[in-house]
Design an enzyme around this catalytic site. Structure first.
Site, mmCIF file in Angstrom:
data_model
loop_
_atom_site.group_PDB
_atom_site.id
_atom_site.type_symbol
_atom_site.label_atom_id
_atom_site.label_comp_id
_atom_site.label_asym_id
_atom_site.label_seq_id
_atom_site.Cartn_x
_atom_site.Cartn_y
_atom_site.Cartn_z
ATOM 1 N N ARG A 235 0.950 -0.611 0.170
ATOM 2 C CA ARG A 235 0.979 0.534 -1.019
ATOM 3 C C ARG A 235 1.342 -0.022 -2.135
ATOM 4 O O ARG A 235 2.477 -0.494 -2.201
ATOM 5 C CB ARG A 235 1.692 1.971 -0.374
ATOM 6 N N GLU A 264 -3.273 2.628 -8.486
ATOM 7 C CA GLU A 264 -4.440 1.984 -8.484
ATOM 8 C C GLU A 264 -5.868 2.704 -8.565
ATOM 9 O O GLU A 264 -6.865 2.346 -9.008
ATOM 10 C CB GLU A 264 -4.752 1.269 -7.148
ATOM 11 N N HIS A 297 -7.792 -3.566 -2.931
ATOM 12 C CA HIS A 297 -7.448 -2.662 -1.948
ATOM 13 C C HIS A 297 -8.375 -2.880 -0.728
ATOM 14 O O HIS A 297 -9.263 -1.846 -0.304
ATOM 15 C CB HIS A 297 -7.048 -1.380 -2.223
#
Length: 330
Positions: A235, A264, A297
Site C-alpha cells: 500500500r 495513487e 499497482h
C-alpha cells in the site's frame, strides 16, 4: 442478480464472462473506477457492486449506493482501506473481500524489483541502450546470497518472498507483530528497528492501518544502510513519499521499487492531463529513475490471480445473498 463491476480492464472482461458461467449473474462491466457521485450512480438498478482497490467507497458514494437500494458491497482486493467501513456498516451494507487470491503474482513482482535494483539492472540497461557498454563502479554490487533481506509483514505474500531469498542462501529477517507459526524455518523474527538497520533490501508486505501511521518515514530512512533498497508492492500509504524522495536524492539510501504510491487513485490509470492534484513529489520520485522503478499497482495483474479474485468475489456474493457463512465477510 445484477452486479455492477468497477475497474474491469479490457483483458479481464473475458475472464469475468468465463467465470460467470458458473454463477449466472447479470454483469455490468465498466473500466471506470468509483470516484465521483456520477460514477456511483452508474450502478442504478443493480443489486450489488464489485470494487477494485483504487475505488473510493467514501461516505458520500456509499450513501448514493444506499439511496439506489444496493445491499451488497464487494471488493476484489485484500485490503479495505478504500472503503469507509464505519459508514458502510452504519448504512447496513453486507460486504466481503478476497484475501485468498494467489499471493504469487505480487510476490513475484516484489522479488523482480528487488533483483533488478540489487544488480543495478535499470541503470546498466539504460546505459547499454544508449550504446555505452563500458563498466563503471556504480554497476558493482554484492550478490543476494551475501546480503540481508528484511520482510515487514510475514503473511502469505511475505512468506513467499522470504522463501525465495532464503532458497538463494540470503539472510532473511522478518518483522510482524503477529507472526504465523513455522516461519522461523526460513527467516529470523526480529524487531522492526533491527530489521531496518541491518537489511540490504526491505520489502513491505503488510496492511496499511491509518491509526498506526507510516511504516517507513524519515526516522526509518535515517537508520538504513546507504546501499539499502525499499520495495513496496503493498500500500502506498505505508511509505512517506516525501521522506523517500529526500532519502534517495541525498544518497541516504540507494533506491526503491514501487508498485504503489500515496494517493495513487489521483493519477494511476489516468492520462497526465487528468491528474487532479499537484504532482511535484510524485514527479520528483519518477525522475530518480534508474534508482527508482515504478509500476501502476499491477502486482496482481496476472491471469491466475485475476481469475481467483473474480471467482472469490462471485462466491462471496453467492454466500452472502444465500444467508450462508462467508469467511471473507468484512
Amino acid at each position: 442478480m445484477k452486479v455492477f463491476c468497477y475497474g474491469v480492464r479490457r483483458v479481464e472482461r473475458p475472464l469475468f464472462e468465463e467465470i460467470n458461467e458458473q454463477f449466472h449473474y447479470d454483469l455490468v462491466l465498466t473500466a471506470r473506477y468509483l470516484d465521483t457521485e456520477e460514477s456511483a450512480r452508474l450502478a442504478k438498478g443493480c443489486d450489488a457492486v464489485l470494487l477494485r482497490g483504487n475505488c473510493k467507497a467514501n461516505q458520500h458514494n456509499l450513501q448514493v449506493f444506499k439511496e439506489l437500494g444496493i445491499p451488497y458491497l464487494l471488493t476484489r482486493s485484500v485490503g479495505t482501506d478504500h472503503i469507509d467501513l464505519k459508514a458502510a456498516h452504519e448504512l447496513g451494507f453486507q460486504m466481503a473481500r478476497t484475501p485468498a487470491a494467489s499471493p504469487y503474482a505480487v510476490a513475484e513482482l516484489a522479488v523482480s524489483m528487488a533483483f533488478a535494483l540489487h544488480r543495478r539492472l535499470p541503470y546498466i540497461v539504460s546505459r547499454t541502450h544508449m550504446g555505452q557498454f563500458e563498466t563503471d563502479p556504480d554497476m558493482f554490487n554484492n550478490e543476494v546470497n551475501s546480503s540481508t533481506i528484511g520482510i515487514i509483514g510475514i503473511g502469505r505474500i511475505g512468506q513467499i518472498v522470504a522463501r525465495v531469498f532464503s532458497s538463494l542462501s540470503a539472510r532473511v529477517l522478518a518483522y510482524d507483530p503477529y507472526p504465523p507459526k513455522g516461519v522461523e524455518e526460513f527467516c529470523e523474527l526480529v524487531d522492526k528497528e533491527y530489521l531496518i538497520r541491518n537489511s540490504d533490501i526491505i520489502s513491505l508486505h503488510c496492511p496499511y492501518i491509518a491509526s498506526q501511521g507510516k511504516v517507513l518515514g524519515e526516522k526509518e530512512f535515517e537508520m538504513m544502510k546507504k546501499t539499502a533498497i525499499v520495495i513496496n508492492c503493498a500500500r502506498g500509504e505505508l511509505v512517506d513519499t516525501e521522506a523517500l524522495y529526500r532519502a534517495i536524492s541525498t544518497d541516504q539510501i540507494y533506491g526503491a521499487g514501487l508498485d504503489t504510491l500515496e494517493n495513487e487513485s489521483k493519477f494511476f490509470f489516468k492520462m497526465p492531463e487528468e491528474y487532479d492534484e499537484n504532482m511535484t513529489v510524485i514527479q520528483g520520485v519518477k525522475n530518480l529513475y534508474p534508482r527508482v522503478i515504478s509500476t501502476p499497482h499491477l502486482g496482481s495483474y496476472a491471469v491466475k490471480a485475476t481469475k481467483q479474485t473474480i471467482e472469490a468475489s462471485f462466491e462471496n456474493l453467492r454466500k452472502i445473498a444465500a444467508g450462508e457463512v462467508c469467511e471473507n465477510a468484512i
